[in-house]
Design a protein around this motif. Structure first.
Motif, mmCIF file in Angstrom:
data_model
loop_
_atom_site.group_PDB
_atom_site.id
_atom_site.type_symbol
_atom_site.label_atom_id
_atom_site.label_comp_id
_atom_site.label_asym_id
_atom_site.label_seq_id
_atom_site.Cartn_x
_atom_site.Cartn_y
_atom_site.Cartn_z
ATOM 1 N N VAL A 89 86.574 -15.397 135.297
ATOM 2 C CA VAL A 89 86.286 -14.416 136.426
ATOM 3 C C VAL A 89 86.333 -14.854 138.084
ATOM 4 C CG1 VAL A 89 83.584 -14.918 137.970
ATOM 5 C CG2 VAL A 89 83.790 -15.929 135.289
ATOM 6 N N ASN A 90 87.497 -15.735 138.572
ATOM 7 C CA ASN A 90 87.694 -15.239 139.882
ATOM 8 C C ASN A 90 89.219 -14.530 139.807
ATOM 9 O OD1 ASN A 90 88.246 -15.697 142.289
ATOM 10 N ND2 ASN A 90 90.391 -17.171 142.028
ATOM 11 N N ARG A 91 89.802 -14.201 138.194
ATOM 12 C CA ARG A 91 90.434 -12.830 138.297
ATOM 13 C C ARG A 91 89.635 -11.758 138.439
ATOM 14 N NH1 ARG A 91 94.143 -12.919 132.281
ATOM 15 N NH2 ARG A 91 91.818 -12.144 131.767
ATOM 16 N N GLY A 92 88.921 -11.687 136.989
ATOM 17 C CA GLY A 92 87.583 -10.507 137.435
ATOM 18 C C GLY A 92 87.066 -9.873 138.272
ATOM 19 N N LEU A 93 86.833 -10.973 139.090
ATOM 20 C CA LEU A 93 86.197 -10.179 140.951
ATOM 21 C C LEU A 93 87.123 -9.249 141.255
ATOM 22 C CD1 LEU A 93 84.176 -13.587 141.755
ATOM 23 C CD2 LEU A 93 83.219 -11.381 140.249
ATOM 24 N N LYS A 94 88.782 -9.600 141.761
ATOM 25 C CA LYS A 94 89.685 -8.691 141.823
ATOM 26 C C LYS A 94 89.521 -7.141 141.542
ATOM 27 C CE LYS A 94 90.976 -12.777 143.463
ATOM 28 N NZ LYS A 94 89.612 -13.586 143.280
ATOM 29 N N MET A 96 80.060 -8.994 136.972
ATOM 30 C CA MET A 96 81.009 -9.381 137.834
ATOM 31 C C MET A 96 82.768 -10.033 137.395
ATOM 32 S SD MET A 96 79.567 -9.656 141.355
ATOM 33 C CE MET A 96 79.914 -10.936 142.104
ATOM 34 N N ASN A 97 82.203 -10.739 136.388
ATOM 35 C CA ASN A 97 83.525 -10.534 135.118
ATOM 36 C C ASN A 97 83.875 -9.352 134.745
ATOM 37 O OD1 ASN A 97 85.664 -12.236 133.923
ATOM 38 N ND2 ASN A 97 84.581 -12.042 132.332
ATOM 39 N N GLY A 98 83.489 -9.298 134.032
ATOM 40 C CA GLY A 98 84.113 -7.723 133.159
ATOM 41 C C GLY A 98 84.806 -7.383 132.297
ATOM 42 N N HIS A 99 85.163 -8.572 132.303
ATOM 43 C CA HIS A 99 86.116 -8.272 130.557
ATOM 44 C C HIS A 99 85.484 -9.131 129.107
ATOM 45 C CE1 HIS A 99 88.806 -7.890 133.847
ATOM 46 N NE2 HIS A 99 89.445 -7.034 133.414
ATOM 47 N N SER A 100 83.945 -9.375 129.018
ATOM 48 C CA SER A 100 83.390 -9.852 127.813
ATOM 49 C C SER A 100 84.430 -11.156 127.527
ATOM 50 C CB SER A 100 83.617 -8.473 126.995
ATOM 51 O OG SER A 100 82.674 -7.725 128.279
ATOM 52 N N ASP A 101 84.540 -12.097 128.309
ATOM 53 C CA ASP A 101 85.250 -12.875 127.611
ATOM 54 C C ASP A 101 84.269 -14.044 128.385
ATOM 55 O OD1 ASP A 101 86.334 -12.820 130.700
ATOM 56 O OD2 ASP A 101 88.175 -12.347 129.459
ATOM 57 N N VAL A 102 84.365 -14.377 128.615
ATOM 58 C CA VAL A 102 83.354 -15.285 130.134
ATOM 59 C C VAL A 102 81.734 -15.267 129.433
ATOM 60 C CG1 VAL A 102 83.507 -16.657 131.813
ATOM 61 C CG2 VAL A 102 84.891 -15.948 131.503
ATOM 62 N N VAL A 103 81.547 -16.615 129.483
ATOM 63 C CA VAL A 103 79.701 -16.889 129.612
ATOM 64 C C VAL A 103 79.956 -17.490 130.878
ATOM 65 C CG1 VAL A 103 77.511 -17.325 129.058
ATOM 66 C CG2 VAL A 103 79.086 -16.738 127.031
ATOM 67 N N MET A 104 79.044 -17.002 131.865
ATOM 68 C CA MET A 104 78.811 -18.088 132.772
ATOM 69 C C MET A 104 78.135 -17.669 134.066
ATOM 70 S SD MET A 104 81.455 -19.702 135.903
ATOM 71 C CE MET A 104 83.246 -19.434 134.813
ATOM 72 N N GLY A 105 76.814 -18.521 135.191
ATOM 73 C CA GLY A 105 75.739 -18.014 135.540
ATOM 74 C C GLY A 105 76.276 -18.596 137.282
ATOM 75 N N SER A 106 75.608 -17.927 138.126
ATOM 76 C CA SER A 106 75.812 -18.561 139.829
ATOM 77 C C SER A 106 74.701 -18.159 140.684
ATOM 78 C CB SER A 106 76.741 -17.748 139.452
ATOM 79 O OG SER A 106 76.607 -16.481 140.172
ATOM 80 N N LEU A 107 73.901 -18.846 141.079
ATOM 81 C CA LEU A 107 73.819 -18.807 142.330
ATOM 82 C C LEU A 107 73.825 -18.890 143.466
ATOM 83 C CD1 LEU A 107 70.681 -21.717 140.606
ATOM 84 C CD2 LEU A 107 69.991 -18.946 140.744
ATOM 85 N N MET A 108 73.342 -17.836 144.426
ATOM 86 C CA MET A 108 74.013 -17.633 145.971
ATOM 87 C C MET A 108 72.915 -17.937 146.799
ATOM 88 S SD MET A 108 75.749 -16.041 143.883
ATOM 89 C CE MET A 108 77.593 -14.120 143.511
ATOM 90 N N MET A 109 72.749 -18.846 148.225
ATOM 91 C CA MET A 109 71.899 -19.081 148.937
ATOM 92 C C MET A 109 72.209 -19.320 150.299
ATOM 93 S SD MET A 109 71.739 -22.441 147.107
ATOM 94 C CE MET A 109 73.112 -21.378 146.039
ATOM 95 N N ASN A 110 72.003 -19.160 151.426
ATOM 96 C CA ASN A 110 71.896 -19.256 152.855
ATOM 97 C C ASN A 110 71.293 -20.672 153.170
ATOM 98 O OD1 ASN A 110 73.834 -17.432 153.536
ATOM 99 N ND2 ASN A 110 71.537 -15.614 153.625
ATOM 100 N N SER A 111 70.683 -21.442 152.582
ATOM 101 C CA SER A 111 69.992 -22.112 152.911
ATOM 102 C C SER A 111 70.833 -23.758 152.568
ATOM 103 C CB SER A 111 68.521 -22.915 152.877
ATOM 104 O OG SER A 111 67.986 -24.057 152.707
ATOM 105 N N GLU A 112 71.351 -24.679 153.862
ATOM 106 C CA GLU A 112 71.940 -25.616 153.131
ATOM 107 C C GLU A 112 70.673 -26.465 152.373
ATOM 108 O OE1 GLU A 112 74.336 -28.829 155.494
ATOM 109 O OE2 GLU A 112 73.295 -27.913 156.652
#
Length: 419
Positions: free
Chosen positions: A269-274, A228-244
């Motif tokens: 990461v925002n830049r990598g997503l592009k 998702m980042n794609g540039h081997s320069d960030v360590v980060m994770g995420s969780l996505m869901m539909n339940s409020e």
């Protein structure tokens, strides 16, 4: 522009805005979403086209107890919010939360469990996840069962208990690239008990090639460190869901535990997503060519790549995925650790290193690197042997990569080529 009032324990206004944005947003393509969602210039002073990096740790309150936009950067940050909105759109989710690492996201989720609860996990799970379940959660009284969900997914019900609270699916798995039928497993689990959470680790496939929420999963996890980042320069994770409800619970835990990413990392990461879409297409194109080449190679015992027709779950691959990434696993003939080491050491373009999903090609020996913490007996049962090699195919010229592989295989098996 007022977007939401952040609060230590309540996220209602943010919930409503993210849900409203999700419902009103037209069904656009992932390439468009990655560039535009959460990036509106109107939300920044001066209408900046690129979301700025907000390094502020705290924010002025108009009067005590009434923050205008944000309160404290651990519970809300403008750079992080624009990333979370973008991530949610890519996964076609209503909500997304980001964390300091993929394991940070996993650990935060674990605080929704209590002593006596039970987790059913796919057997070929990422080594760090398995280590957390076996060595950390076990100390907290949470039991884990590791199950092969690839061969007979309907058997999942045989492993569920009244105390089961979470079913952890990783598909494709790491490093054996097994697939699990997300839709079938989700249906069976929720029929057994609607309160059991079904999570899919979507790191290897990414939101570009697979969307588990649309197949019935409750939660999707990403190690954003990878594709998702794609540039081997960030360590980060995420969780996505539909339940409020899940979003509110995890949002509180995100704030309370504090495993949040830095604004600068969110910007990266925002830049990598592009470029996610174009990168994933190239990763797949090159990986498929290399997988087909190795499939016919005299020094290769077996190639594992979901996009090959020889993959035992090729039909499932076509059903629930629109493509795959640059991950290939191969068994060298002979299952000789010294031969495997010679092969890796002689490569010039592939870098021997852990991690994956960057623009550069990486290669590793799971048995003594990423999966060394997996108990030896369990490794043998899974098939993580001394001859198993995991490749992350990057964006280099594919012929150059093929030449590098060929020369190094010849060196490893014949040892006739000078170093």
């Amino acid at each position: 522009m007022e977007r939401y009032v952040s609060s230590t324990f309540q996220r209602d206004d943010k919930n409503e805005e993210m849900k409203r944005n999700h419902e009103q947003m037209p069904r656009t393509g992932i390439e468009t979403d990655a560039i535009h969602v959460g990036q509106e210039p109107e939300r920044w002073p001066g209408h900046a086209v690129i979301p700025p990096i907000s390094m502020a740790t705290t924010f002025k309150q108009l009067e005590p107890g009434k923050p205008l936009l944000y309160e404290y950067s651990r519970c809300g940050n403008p750079t992080r919010q624009c990333l979370e909105e973008c991530l949610a759109s890519l996964e076609k989710a209503k909500y997304a939360l980001t964390f300091s690492s993929g394991l940070g996201a996993t650990t935060t989720l674990m605080f929704m469990l209590k002593s006596g609860d039970h987790i059913v996990s796919i057997d070929d799970v990422y080594g760090g996840t398995g280590r957390l379940f076996r060595r950390c959660m076990a100390q907290m009284g949470v039991e884990s069962s590791f199950v092969d969900m690839s061969m007979d997914p309907s058997s999942i019900v045989n492993h569920l208990k009244p105390t089961t609270r979470l079913v952890w699916i990783e598909t494709p798995t790491n490093p054996l690239l097994k697939l699990a039928d997300i839709e079938l497993i989700s249906t069976l689990v929720h029929k057994y008990d609607p309160k059991i959470m079904v999570l899919v680790d979507n790191t290897f496939a990414t939101s570009y090639y697979q969307r588990p929420l649309e197949l019935g999963a409750d939660l999707v996890l990403h190690s954003l460190t990878k594709y998702m980042n794609g540039h081997s320069d960030v360590v980060m994770g995420s969780l996505m869901m539909n339940s409020e409800e899940l979003y509110k619970q995890l949002g509180f835990l995100q704030y309370a535990i504090g495993a949040v990413p830095s604004p600068f990392d969110c910007y990266l990461v925002n830049r990598g997503l592009k470029t996610l879409a174009v990168r994933m297409r190239q990763h797949m194109t090159s990986a498929l060519l290399i997988a087909k080449y190795l499939e016919q190679h005299k020094y290769i015992e077996r190639v594992i790549y979901p996009g090959l027709e020889c993959h035992p779950q090729y039909e499932l691959y076509k059903k629930q995925m629109s493509g795959f990434s640059g991950m290939i696993s191969v068994y060298l003939k002979g299952d000789d650790v010294e031969k495997s080491k010679r092969f890796l050491k002689h490569l010039k373009l592939f870098t021997t290193a852990e991690s994956l999903g960057g623009y550069e090609s990486l290669i590793e020996l799971p048995a003594i690197m990423t999966h060394a913490s997996v108990p030896e007996e369990h490794r043998r049962q899974l098939g993580i042997t001394d001859g198993l090699i995991r490749m992350s195919i990057g964006l280099e010229d594919v012929q150059d990569l093929l030449d590098d592989i060929e020369v190094s295989l010849q060196y490893a098996f014949l040892n006739t080529i000078e170093k």
